[in-house]
Design a protein around this motif. Structure first.
Motif, PDB file in Angstrom:
ATOM      1  N   SER A   1      14.628  96.421   6.917  1.00  0.00           N
ATOM      2  CA  SER A   1      13.394  96.067   6.461  1.00  0.00           C
ATOM      3  C   SER A   1      13.040  96.034   5.108  1.00  0.00           C
ATOM      4  O   SER A   1      12.467  95.345   4.369  1.00  0.00           O
ATOM      5  CB  SER A   1      12.307  96.203   7.451  1.00  0.00           C
ATOM      6  OG  SER A   1      12.714  95.501   8.754  1.00  0.00           O
ATOM      7  N   ASN A   2      13.081  97.410   4.893  1.00  0.00           N
ATOM      8  CA  ASN A   2      12.656  98.223   3.600  1.00  0.00           C
ATOM      9  C   ASN A   2      13.205  97.659   2.579  1.00  0.00           C
ATOM     10  O   ASN A   2      12.926  97.108   1.338  1.00  0.00           O
ATOM     11  CB  ASN A   2      12.705  99.525   3.691  1.00  0.00           C
ATOM     12  CG  ASN A   2      11.484 100.036   4.487  1.00  0.00           C
ATOM     13  OD1 ASN A   2      10.824  99.625   5.274  1.00  0.00           O
ATOM     14  ND2 ASN A   2      11.250 101.526   4.228  1.00  0.00           N
ATOM     15  N   VAL A   3      14.731  97.585   2.457  1.00  0.00           N
ATOM     16  CA  VAL A   3      15.501  96.704   1.491  1.00  0.00           C
ATOM     17  C   VAL A   3      15.151  95.396   1.395  1.00  0.00           C
ATOM     18  O   VAL A   3      15.078  95.143   0.037  1.00  0.00           O
ATOM     19  CB  VAL A   3      17.057  97.374   1.927  1.00  0.00           C
ATOM     20  CG1 VAL A   3      17.921  96.280   0.994  1.00  0.00           C
ATOM     21  CG2 VAL A   3      17.429  98.540   2.094  1.00  0.00           C
ATOM     22  N   ALA A   4      14.875  94.826   2.161  1.00  0.00           N
ATOM     23  CA  ALA A   4      14.717  93.438   2.003  1.00  0.00           C
ATOM     24  C   ALA A   4      13.214  93.109   1.315  1.00  0.00           C
ATOM     25  O   ALA A   4      13.124  92.312   0.467  1.00  0.00           O
ATOM     26  CB  ALA A   4      14.463  92.572   3.409  1.00  0.00           C
ATOM     27  N   LEU A   5      12.276  94.075   1.945  1.00  0.00           N
ATOM     28  CA  LEU A   5      10.818  93.799   1.318  1.00  0.00           C
ATOM     29  C   LEU A   5      10.840  94.326  -0.214  1.00  0.00           C
ATOM     30  O   LEU A   5       9.923  93.825  -0.929  1.00  0.00           O
ATOM     31  CB  LEU A   5       9.962  94.794   2.090  1.00  0.00           C
ATOM     32  CG  LEU A   5       9.594  94.343   3.383  1.00  0.00           C
ATOM     33  CD1 LEU A   5       8.924  95.439   4.243  1.00  0.00           C
ATOM     34  CD2 LEU A   5       8.563  93.163   3.263  1.00  0.00           C
ATOM     35  N   ALA A   6      11.993  95.250  -0.517  1.00  0.00           N
ATOM     36  CA  ALA A   6      11.838  95.721  -1.930  1.00  0.00           C
ATOM     37  C   ALA A   6      12.168  94.448  -2.890  1.00  0.00           C
ATOM     38  O   ALA A   6      11.758  94.448  -4.113  1.00  0.00           O
ATOM     39  CB  ALA A   6      12.813  96.648  -1.896  1.00  0.00           C
ATOM     40  N   HIS A   7      13.043  93.282  -2.360  1.00  0.00           N
ATOM     41  CA  HIS A   7      13.282  92.190  -3.414  1.00  0.00           C
ATOM     42  C   HIS A   7      12.783  90.931  -3.036  1.00  0.00           C
ATOM     43  O   HIS A   7      13.030  89.896  -3.544  1.00  0.00           O
ATOM     44  CB  HIS A   7      14.638  92.365  -3.377  1.00  0.00           C
ATOM     45  CG  HIS A   7      15.480  93.469  -3.589  1.00  0.00           C
ATOM     46  ND1 HIS A   7      15.340  94.176  -4.924  1.00  0.00           N
ATOM     47  CD2 HIS A   7      16.144  94.416  -2.845  1.00  0.00           C
ATOM     48  CE1 HIS A   7      15.930  95.434  -4.943  1.00  0.00           C
ATOM     49  NE2 HIS A   7      16.573  95.560  -3.950  1.00  0.00           N
ATOM     50  N   MET A   8      11.822  90.887  -1.812  1.00  0.00           N
ATOM     51  CA  MET A   8      11.304  89.485  -1.411  1.00  0.00           C
ATOM     52  C   MET A   8       9.830  89.692  -1.098  1.00  0.00           C
ATOM     53  O   MET A   8       9.094  90.478  -1.036  1.00  0.00           O
ATOM     54  CB  MET A   8      11.899  89.304  -0.260  1.00  0.00           C
ATOM     55  CG  MET A   8      13.299  89.005  -0.039  1.00  0.00           C
ATOM     56  SD  MET A   8      14.003  88.290   1.708  1.00  0.00           S
ATOM     57  CE  MET A   8      13.278  86.902   1.557  1.00  0.00           C
TER      58      MET A   8
END
Length: 299
Positions: free
Chosen positions: A242-249
């Motif tokens: 989730s954190n990785v996705a939130l960093a770019h979306m």
């Protein structure tokens, strides 16, 4: 470089879509075996925080701005409340119904993202979110006791639905503030403090409310150690992804895409807990997937 970011984000979203329903399965199994929702969440946070300590050299313990710490305090508070409400809802409700309700989180995330992070959704992005929410409603009304032709307040009045709605609001607020913390640090630093602050908040709550139950709960943890371990791993994988996705979306888009895990939740609910209405639930989950495709390709 853009291709790499898109690929990493896509992989993170896919991992999250599979791992989150799996963690719900283990949470529901533990809740059905008399594990207290608050103890489940506290143990999860505590284990994950300890698991991060060997990587302390890669985590920043100083030099972070004051706003980061204030943001993480809010993240820890809302994440704790959201998770406790979620496990309590899973304890009394169907996984295949409660999973899709979470789609409404994307609407809350969109609104908060506009005001907190200045993230403006596109027209196609909004259409995709609407489809995901519509699909979740189809799943939600899959039980024969509910009139499928129109909205009924009977749905909202169900205790498990009330708890799930409270959980998704807390989780959406948590997601928006978490993205802000990620932008001020890194996904892994934010993950560590998500675990640490979440554990601190839940431990205080456990001390005041479960002081007469903690021994029984600790014994249950030992007897159900493999289920707990599976829960710890799947929650950790879910949150890192989730954190990785939130960093770019955008927050609203990310939360919407995460809800396509409803398809997995429906299948898991039928397989592990023999939940019924599988065909209608699959139709609703498929509508959600179409919405996710719109977001990823045109949003």
């Amino acid at each position: 470089m853009l291709t790499v970011i898109v690929s990493v984000t896509a992989i993170a979203v896919i991992i999250r879509i599979v791992a989150n329903p799996l963690s719900n399965v283990f949470q529901k199994q533990l809740a059905q075996r008399t594990a207290h929702p608050l103890f489940i969440i506290s143990a999860t946070y505590g284990f994950l925080a300890l698991a991060c300590l060997p990587f302390g050299q890669q985590l920043k313990f100083s030099g972070l701005p004051t706003v980061f710490w204030a943001t993480m305090l809010l993240v820890g508070l809302f994440a704790m409340l959201g998770n406790v409400f979620l496990v309590k809802a899973l304890q009394i409700g169907d996984l295949s119904v409660l999973g899709p309700i979470n789609a409404y989180k994307s609407i809350v995330g969109l609104v908060i993202g506009i005001f907190l992070l200045n993230e403006m959704p596109s027209m196609w992005g909004l259409v995709g979110v609407v489809l995901i929410v519509w699909g979740s409603y189809v799943v939600l009304t899959a039980r024969t006791s509910i009139d499928h032709r129109r909205f009924s307040w009977r749905i909202i009045q169900q205790p498990e639905v009330k708890l799930r709605l409270a959980a998704l609001v807390c989780s959406a607020v948590d997601g928006a503030f978490l993205k802000k913390a990620i932008l001020l640090s890194t996904p892994m630093i934010a993950f560590f403090y998500w675990c640490l602050f979440g554990f601190a908040f839940t431990l205080i709550w456990v001390v005041f409310t479960l002081r007469h139950q903690w021994q029984r709960q600790a014994k249950l943890l030992v007897s159900q150690k493999f289920v707990y371990l599976a829960l710890f791993l799947t929650v950790g994988i879910t949150q890192v992804a989730s954190n990785v996705a939130l960093a770019h979306m955008q927050v609203g888009y990310a939360l919407a895409l995460f809800q396509t895990s409803a398809l997995v939740s429906v299948l898991f609910g039928h397989h592990f807990f023999n939940e019924q209405g599988i065909l209608r639930k699959l139709i609703g989950a498929s509508i959600m997937v179409v919405g996710a495709i719109l977001i990823t390709t045109l949003g």
